[in-house]
Design an enzyme around this catalytic site. Structure first.
Site, short mmCIF file in Angstrom:
data_model
loop_
_atom_site.label_atom_id
_atom_site.label_comp_id
_atom_site.label_asym_id
_atom_site.label_seq_id
_atom_site.Cartn_x
_atom_site.Cartn_y
_atom_site.Cartn_z
N ARG A 212 4.55 -0.08 -6.48
CA ARG A 212 3.91 -1.22 -5.81
C ARG A 212 4.96 -2.15 -5.23
NH1 ARG A 212 4.31 -6.71 -6.00
NH2 ARG A 212 2.40 -7.75 -5.42
N HIS B 131 7.49 -4.68 -0.69
CA HIS B 131 8.71 -5.25 -0.15
C HIS B 131 9.47 -4.29 0.75
CE1 HIS B 131 8.01 -8.68 -2.69
NE2 HIS B 131 7.87 -7.88 -3.74
#
Length: 113
Positions: free
Chosen positions: A76, A81
């Protein structure tokens, strides 16, 4: 006001994983990568799996070490990011090989609760 019951997050994780698997049903790796809509939808559901997993209490995660909690959260974080870009081979491998096992493990865990 009390927060959402953490068990519902397990149901979310199962639902998001099933959606990602359904989106890729009948596709091979190349078809998956070339279909930007499916690719993006799968990425989003992988992100949501990781986000939902963060709401499962640490003691529950520790009691179920067969679920790869750390990998789920790390995935995740990488997706959100975009650390070092997003490797389509890794994403395909997650969906093709790991999500079915994750769904099985989460369903077993959910039945035990």
């Amino acid at each position: 006001m009390a927060g959402r019951e953490w068990r519902f997050y397990l149901d979310d994780m199962i639902r998001f994983a099933r959606k990602a698997m359904a989106y890729t049903d009948g596709l091979d790796r190349d078809m998956f990568v070339q279909n930007e809509l499916v690719f993006d939808a799968v990425l989003r559901n992988l992100e949501l799996i990781g986000e939902a997993s963060s709401h499962v209490p640490p003691e529950v995660r520790e009691a179920h070490p067969d679920i790869p909690w750390r990998m789920i959260v790390a995935t995740r974080n990488r997706l959100i990011h975009a650390y070092l870009g997003i490797d389509s081979d890794t994403i395909w491998n997650l969906v093709d090989e790991h999500l079915p096992d994750l769904v099985s493990g989460l369903e077993k865990m959910r039945q035990e609760l």
